[in-house]
Design an enzyme around this catalytic site. Structure first.
Site, short mmCIF file in Angstrom:
data_model
loop_
_atom_site.label_atom_id
_atom_site.label_comp_id
_atom_site.label_asym_id
_atom_site.label_seq_id
_atom_site.Cartn_x
_atom_site.Cartn_y
_atom_site.Cartn_z
N TRP A 29 0.82 -1.21 0.00
CA TRP A 29 0.00 0.00 0.00
C TRP A 29 0.85 1.26 0.00
CZ3 TRP A 29 -0.52 -4.14 3.25
CH2 TRP A 29 0.12 -4.07 4.48
N GLU A 45 -5.48 0.24 6.15
CA GLU A 45 -5.61 0.62 7.56
C GLU A 45 -6.63 -0.25 8.28
OE1 GLU A 45 -3.77 2.46 9.30
OE2 GLU A 45 -2.54 3.19 7.65
N THR A 51 -4.14 -6.88 13.24
CA THR A 51 -3.56 -7.96 12.44
C THR A 51 -2.16 -7.58 11.99
OG1 THR A 51 -5.80 -8.40 11.65
CG2 THR A 51 -4.03 -9.51 10.50
N LEU A 88 -9.04 -13.46 8.29
CA LEU A 88 -8.46 -12.24 8.86
C LEU A 88 -8.98 -11.97 10.26
CD1 LEU A 88 -8.32 -9.25 6.32
CD2 LEU A 88 -6.49 -10.12 7.75
N GLY A 89 -10.15 -12.54 10.57
CA GLY A 89 -10.71 -12.34 11.89
C GLY A 89 -11.38 -10.98 12.04
N TYR A 90 -11.93 -10.76 13.22
CA TYR A 90 -12.62 -9.50 13.50
C TYR A 90 -13.56 -9.15 12.35
CZ TYR A 90 -8.98 -9.15 17.00
OH TYR A 90 -8.14 -9.40 18.03
N TYR A 127 -8.97 7.15 14.58
CA TYR A 127 -7.74 6.65 13.98
C TYR A 127 -7.90 6.47 12.46
CZ TYR A 127 -4.00 3.83 12.34
OH TYR A 127 -2.94 3.39 11.58
N ASP A 145 -2.51 5.03 17.19
CA ASP A 145 -2.84 3.61 17.39
C ASP A 145 -1.90 3.09 18.48
OD1 ASP A 145 -0.40 3.41 16.15
OD2 ASP A 145 -1.07 2.07 14.56
N CYS A 209 17.26 4.52 16.94
CA CYS A 209 16.14 5.46 16.91
C CYS A 209 16.58 6.86 16.46
CB CYS A 209 15.52 5.54 18.31
SG CYS A 209 14.14 6.70 18.37
N CYS A 215 14.51 11.91 23.43
CA CYS A 215 13.50 11.05 24.07
C CYS A 215 13.56 11.19 25.59
CB CYS A 215 13.72 9.60 23.65
SG CYS A 215 12.60 8.47 24.49
FE1 SF4 Z 1 13.37 6.05 20.47
FE2 SF4 Z 1 12.68 6.71 22.95
FE3 SF4 Z 1 11.48 4.70 21.70
FE4 SF4 Z 1 14.02 4.46 22.52
S1 SF4 Z 1 12.22 4.71 23.82
S2 SF4 Z 1 13.18 3.82 20.55
S3 SF4 Z 1 14.76 6.49 22.16
S4 SF4 Z 1 11.38 6.84 21.13
#
Ligand code: SF4
Length: 390
Positions: A29, A45, A51, A88-90, A127, A145, A209, A215
């Site tokens: 998609w 979606e 799933t 697929l269920g649901y 959503y 989600d 990340c 974060c």
């Molecule tokens: Fe990134 Fe924070 Fe998730 Fe670790 S906890 S993957 S740093 S968003």
């Protein structure tokens, strides 16, 4: 009041979009030349809710071959749509999909480019409406989600269960602030992708990340503790006695009630067993009262166990003989027949019956009915187990 300082918001958007552009998963998609066809975005979606991606792909492709446009789906019969959905269920998702396709076609001639108009369609929650609006129409609408909620809760150190009222509201507000007005669909998909592939539970891969440096959970050393692990409620057992009427290599099935387990699909006549119910008596009574079927109920010849979302399902199949003709709504399902709106649990029960019957016939083609029952009883070792969803 906005919670995100503009500089932080801009940095997060920039890093998330750059990471997404550099290498998101190549999913059917998302094939670029197809563009953002609203129907395809919506279909994906809906299928992806509850799933896994790998399980969805073959269903998505098969569905599009049969119903390539919203108009084609809107003109489909519910029985045919549910037959494609089987496995697929649901199943409520399949019914809502068809209802929304018909409503969108009738009201707008297609999916509308408006968040409010999308929300007014059957089955369109915040959503789904946000995903279609942002990905297909470029509307700056947020999505939250399970994956996005986990990313946001960690990124902004939001304590508490994401589904709880105030926490949920806070996560939606953060998603609303973060969504990029220039590329809302890509920003939303970047968050979904990050949650699905990097910011996973229970142990996020923070070393990969793109926003690790910003974060809050990671800075506090709490990335594994947020969000809190949710205890899964115990699945309640559900036992159904099913009438297996076999004729010339086919089994009798009837439409199931629209509401409840496998609602609107087909299945052998069945009754939920409770307490001290005698299965044969309960099955004969229900077949008569619910379907107008006069059955002689024999012994149990097949059993299938399935794990549903909230139930541990056991199907017990009893060989039955029809004493009077079946009602008009009934039909026969042949061994290996495709395109039938039969949930996978019932398909497994029928497959067990077919294989048991064939083994007995092969061993002794002259078996008399009384001896056949004894042999079937001895072959009950062919139980099947698996997991599924409703
Ligand atoms: Fe990134 Fe924070 Fe998730 Fe670790 S906890 S993957 S740093 S968003």
């Amino acid at each position: 009041m906005p919670a995100l300082p503009p500089a932080r918001r801009a940095a997060l958007r920039r890093r998330l979009l750059a990471w997404y552009d550099a290498g998101h998963r190549d999913l059917p998609w998302r094939v670029p030349q197809r563009g953002a066809d609203p129907y395809r975005v919506w279909l994906a979606e809906v299928m992806l809710q509850q799933t896994q991606v790998q399980a969805v792909i073959p269903y998505y492709e098969r569905f599009l071959r049969r119903y390539p446009t919203l108009g084609a789906l809107a003109a489909a019969r519910e029985e045919d749509v549910l037959a494609l959905w089987a496995g697929l269920g649901y199943y409520a998702r399949g019914r809502n999909l068809l209802a929304a396709a018909r409503a969108a076609q009738a009201r707008h001639g297609g999916l509308p480019a408006s968040l409010d108009a999308l929300r007014a369609l059957p089955g369109f929650g915040p959503y789904t409406a946000g995903a279609v609006a942002s990905i297909a129409f470029g509307i700056a609408a947020p999505v939250v989600d399970g994956n996005v909620a986990r990313v946001l809760a960690r990124l902004f150190l939001v304590e508490g269960e994401p589904a709880a009222g105030t926490v949920r509201s806070r996560l939606w507000a953060l998603a609303g602030e973060l969504v990029d007005p220039a590329r809302p669909g890509d920003l939303n998909q970047a968050l979904m992708e990050l949650g699905a592939t990097v910011c996973v539970k229970p142990a996020p891969r923070c070393g990969r990340c793109p926003v690790a440096a910003r974060c809050a959970a990671r800075a506090a050393g709490r990335e594994r503790a947020i969000p809190p692990a949710r205890g899964r409620p115990a699945r309640r057992p559900l036992e159904l006695a099913c009438a297996l009427v076999e004729r010339a290599g086919a089994v009798l099935v009837v439409p199931r009630p629209a509401a409840g387990l496998f609602g609107g699909l087909l299945g052998p006549p069945s009754v939920e067993l409770a307490g001290e119910d005698d299965p044969a008596t309960a099955l004969a009574r229900t077949a008569r009262e619910a379907h107008g079927l006069a059955l002689a109920v024999g012994e149990e010849v097949a059993r299938v166990e399935r794990t549903l979302t909230h139930r541990a399902l056991t199907l017990r199949g009893y060989r039955c003989t029809l004493r009077a003709g079946p009602p008009a709504a009934a039909r026969w399902v042949a061994r290996g027949e495709e395109g039938v709106a039969l949930p996978t649990a019932f398909s497994a029960l029928l497959a067990t019956l077919f294989s048991t019957s064939r083994r007995v016939r092969c061993k002794n083609p002259h078996s008399r009915p009384g001896r056949l029952a004894d042999k079937l009883a001895r072959q009950r070792s062919s139980l099947t187990r698996g997991s599924s969803s409703v």
